[in-house]
Structure formats: structure tokens, C-alpha cells
Scaffold this motif. Structure first.
Motif, PDB file in Angstrom:
ATOM      1  N   CYS A   1       0.713  -1.406  -0.074  1.00 24.09           N
ATOM      2  CA  CYS A   1      -0.202   0.135   0.022  1.00 24.09           C
ATOM      3  C   CYS A   1       0.808   1.156  -0.353  1.00 24.09           C
ATOM      4  CB  CYS A   1      -0.853   0.210   1.013  1.00 24.09           C
ATOM      5  SG  CYS A   1      -2.130   1.674   1.668  1.00 24.09           S
ATOM      6  N   SER A   2       0.428   1.903  -1.136  1.00 20.83           N
ATOM      7  CA  SER A   2       1.196   3.283  -1.237  1.00 20.83           C
ATOM      8  C   SER A   2       1.444   4.302   0.086  1.00 20.83           C
ATOM      9  CB  SER A   2       1.563   4.440  -2.266  1.00 20.83           C
ATOM     10  OG  SER A   2      -0.311   4.507  -2.390  1.00 20.83           O
ATOM     11  N   LYS A   3       0.275   4.193   1.048  1.00 20.47           N
ATOM     12  CA  LYS A   3      -0.119   5.099   2.388  1.00 20.47           C
ATOM     13  C   LYS A   3       0.715   4.000   3.408  1.00 20.47           C
ATOM     14  CE  LYS A   3      -4.124   7.144   4.811  1.00 20.47           C
ATOM     15  NZ  LYS A   3      -5.496   7.824   4.473  1.00 20.47           N
ATOM     16  N   THR A   4      -0.027   2.860   3.705  1.00 22.36           N
ATOM     17  CA  THR A   4       0.477   2.146   4.964  1.00 22.36           C
ATOM     18  C   THR A   4       2.407   1.855   4.779  1.00 22.36           C
ATOM     19  OG1 THR A   4      -0.253   0.306   4.313  1.00 22.36           O
ATOM     20  CG2 THR A   4      -1.871   2.421   5.731  1.00 22.36           C
ATOM     21  N   GLY A   5       2.353   0.770   3.804  1.00 20.62           N
ATOM     22  CA  GLY A   5       3.755   0.551   3.687  1.00 20.62           C
ATOM     23  C   GLY A   5       3.068  -1.051   3.744  1.00 20.62           C
ATOM     24  N   GLN A   6       2.006  -1.675   3.959  1.00 20.18           N
ATOM     25  CA  GLN A   6       1.788  -2.808   4.704  1.00 20.18           C
ATOM     26  C   GLN A   6       1.563  -3.697   2.673  1.00 20.18           C
ATOM     27  OE1 GLN A   6       1.489  -4.221   7.512  1.00 20.18           O
ATOM     28  NE2 GLN A   6       2.545  -2.335   7.914  1.00 20.18           N
ATOM     29  N   PRO A   7       1.371  -5.172   3.102  1.00 20.56           N
ATOM     30  CA  PRO A   7       0.980  -5.774   2.035  1.00 20.56           C
ATOM     31  C   PRO A   7      -0.560  -5.834   1.876  1.00 20.56           C
ATOM     32  CG  PRO A   7       2.439  -7.256   4.031  1.00 20.56           C
ATOM     33  CD  PRO A   7       1.703  -6.120   4.382  1.00 20.56           C
TER      34      PRO A   7
END
Length: 338
Positions: free
Chosen positions: A160-166
Motif C-alpha cells: 500500500c502506498s499509504k501504509t506500506g502494508q502488504p
């Protein structure tokens, strides 16, 4: 007489409805597969699969032809068992269409498995897409382009470009979701204009240093944020060859997977013959020049391998018929000769 007309009209209307509803049913079935993971999982057990290896499609050469095989779910299971992989591998596939009989088609990249073993087992080879698009049958080219574009998008949007989560893909591969932020990501295409410029009696073609030697094509460039197609055409022609577009008109469009997933919007543009002196932007182009009708017709007949001359230079040749630039050039020839 009225009764005969009504009967004939009724049969014609019924035929049109059946033809129309075949397409509608197909589109709605595909949409159901995209929205319902359980239905898509079931479809994967009866569908067919196009194979890729690190984004290169699998082809089989039969005689002089290159075929794009579709593997059944049973064949896929056999290949995976050979590598001691589970059937869950198939869930990495992406939906790319279905037949008129509602047999779903998927694309699957086996990039982490040994390429030579797969090629030996299936008697074919994984081929770079740039080459594959021009050697397979015309009906297969769009399918391979779509499949690679979708596989590439998933490979580059795993976080995710916002959270960096997969992010997680749905089973059909029509979207990815970040459960931490609730953001849903959908595959996107970048709009690109490709423009054949004419001064009335000549057309302008150009080349970049990265092109194969001798190849010339129409001008092209990405649309900037806030631009419409007309703005982009005028800006690109001004930037690249220093000419001012007097009028333009739309021709057609084509999905193109290079350098990523692009929508090529093909246009013709007219400049004034009295103001047709090229001012080349050497940062973007290696060369640009005007071609007359006779030279264009000769170039359309010329194969890349026959373009090289004895002194090492190359005669001009143009993109093959699968590329929309070829269509633009042929349309211009037709206009000149009609």
C-alpha cells in the motif's frame, strides 16, 4: 402480408437479441467472477491457463507458426505436482477473459520455477513479449498484452502506498486491497497519444536512439495531468519537431504493454505546408523527417532484415501491422491514393 412481415421481423429481432445477449451474458459472467472469490475458485478448476515466466509468455513453434497454448486445469495440476507445488499456486493466476461458452481464461506466472524444466515438459519456450507480439497470430497478441500488463501490475503493487502494508489481490486479480487502510487499488493504464503528422502531401516519421536500426514511426507521448487528447497532440508535436498543429482528428486506440500498460490513442494531425520546417528536439529524438507517398509505400513492403544495405546503413522501415502506428500510416496512404 402484415402477418408475414411481423413473422420475419420477429425472427430478425430474436436473432439480434440472441447475439446481443450472448455478449451481455459473457460480460456479466466475467463480472461475477471478479466480484465472487468462491465462484472464481470454482472456475479455476475448469478454466484454461496461459503461462508466463518472469512476464515472458509461453509459445510453441509448429512448423513456421508460433502458437499460444492454453493449458487445462488438469495439465496445470500435473506441472505443479512435478515441482512438488500445491494446487494453491493456481490462485496466483489472474482472470483475462472467457470463451463464448463461458470457459474462463487465466494467466499464471511461474517465474520462481525452473524455466528449462517447464519448456522441456511442454515442448515450447518462454519468449520476450516484444518478440512474441509480432510472431503470434493477430488474435493472440491482445490477449498476451493484457495478461502481461495485469501480471506486471500485481507484481509492482504488492504494498500500500499509504501504509506500506502488504496488499492482497482478489482471486480474479481485478483489484488489490490494503486491509490496514481499507484502500482498494485497481489496475490502471496510462494514456499516450500517437500522432501521424502530415502537411498534405507528405507525412512525418521519427526515431529514437533505442529503436531498431532503420525503424521510423509516428510521434508519441504521454498525456500530462489536466490535458485532453487535443492538448497533448499539439504539445507533443511542438516539443518534438517544432511544428504547430492546424487541425487533428481521432483514428483508433490500442492497448500497448510497453513500457507498462498504456492506452495508445491514435490521431492524424495536419500542419501548414508553408510552415513545415522541422526543428528537432535532440533530447527526445534521434531523427525526424518528411516522407513522400512513394517512399512510404516502399517502406511498408520492406522487412527489417532487408533494410540493411551493403555499406552498413539502413533503409527506412516501419512498425509491423500489429502496431497502431502501422494503421495510421496505411490510413494516410489510403487518403493520398483515394
Amino acid at each position: 402480408m402484415a402477418a408475414i412481415y411481423q413473422a420475419a421481423y420477429g425472427r430478425a429481432s430474436s436473432l439480434v437479441c440472441r447475439l446481443h445477449s450472448t455478449y451481455v451474458r459473457k460480460m456479466r459472467y466475467l463480472n461475477e467472477l471478479k466480484e465472487d472469490d468462491s465462484l472464481c475458485r470454482q472456475a479455476q478448476t475448469s478454466g484454461t491457463f496461459y503461462l508466463f515466466h518472469n512476464l515472458s509468455p509461453f509459445l510453441q513453434k509448429v512448423g513456421k507458426k508460433y502458437l499460444v497454448p492454453q493449458l487445462s486445469a488438469a495439465e496445470m495440476k500435473r506441472i505443479l505436482e512435478k515441482f512438488k507445488e500445491t494446487e494453491q499456486w493456481i490462485e496466483k493466476s489472474v482472470l483475462i477473459g472467457c470463451s463464448e461458452e463461458h470457459v474462463p481464461h487465466f494467466a499464471l506466472d511461474l517465474g520462481t520455477l525452473e524455466k528449462s524444466v517447464i519448456e522441456s515438459e511442454l515442448k515450447g519456450s518462454f519468449t520476450d513479449l516484444r518478440k512474441a507480439l509480432f510472431v503470434v497470430d493477430g488474435k493472440d497478441s491482445p490477449v498476451l498484452a493484457l495478461a502481461q500488463a495485469l501480471l506486471r501490475w500485481h507484481d509492482s503493487h504488492q504494498y500500500c502506498s499509504k501504509t506500506g502494508q502488504p496488499t492482497q489481490k482478489n482471486l480474479a486479480g481485478s483489484k488489490r486491497v490494503c486491509h490496514a487502510s481499507g484502500i482498494t487499488y485497481y489496475p490502471q493504464m496510462s494514456p499516450v497519444v500517437i500522432t501521424l503528422v502530415s502537411d498534405g502531401s507528405r507525412c512525418l516519421l521519427a526515431r529514437q536512439p533505442s529503436f531498431p536500426q532503420g525503424m521510423y514511426t509516428a510521434l508519441s507521448g504521454f498525456c500530462d495531468v489536466g490535458e485532453n487528447v487535443e492538448d497533448t497532440v499539439r504539445r507533443e508535436v511542438a516539443e518534438e519537431v517544432g511544428l504547430e498543429v492546424e487541425s487533428l482528428w481521432y483514428s483508433a486506440s490500442q492497448h500497448w504493454p510497453f513500457p507498462s500498460s498504456c492506452l495508445m490513442i491514435a490521431c492524424h494531425a495536419r500542419v501548414r505546408a508553408q510552415q513545415a520546417e522541422i526543428s528537432l528536439n535532440s533530447l527526445e529524438l534521434e531523427d525526424a523527417r518528411w516522407f513522400g507517398l512513394e517512399e512510404i509505400m516502399e517502406g511498408l513492403k520492406r522487412e527489417p532484415r532487408s533494410a540493411k544495405q551493403d555499406n552498413g546503413s539502413f533503409l527506412p522501415w516501419f512498425p509491423p501491422k500489429q502496431a497502431i502506428a502501422h494503421q495510421l500510416i496505411c490510413e494516410w496512404v489510403k487518403q493520398q491514393t483515394s
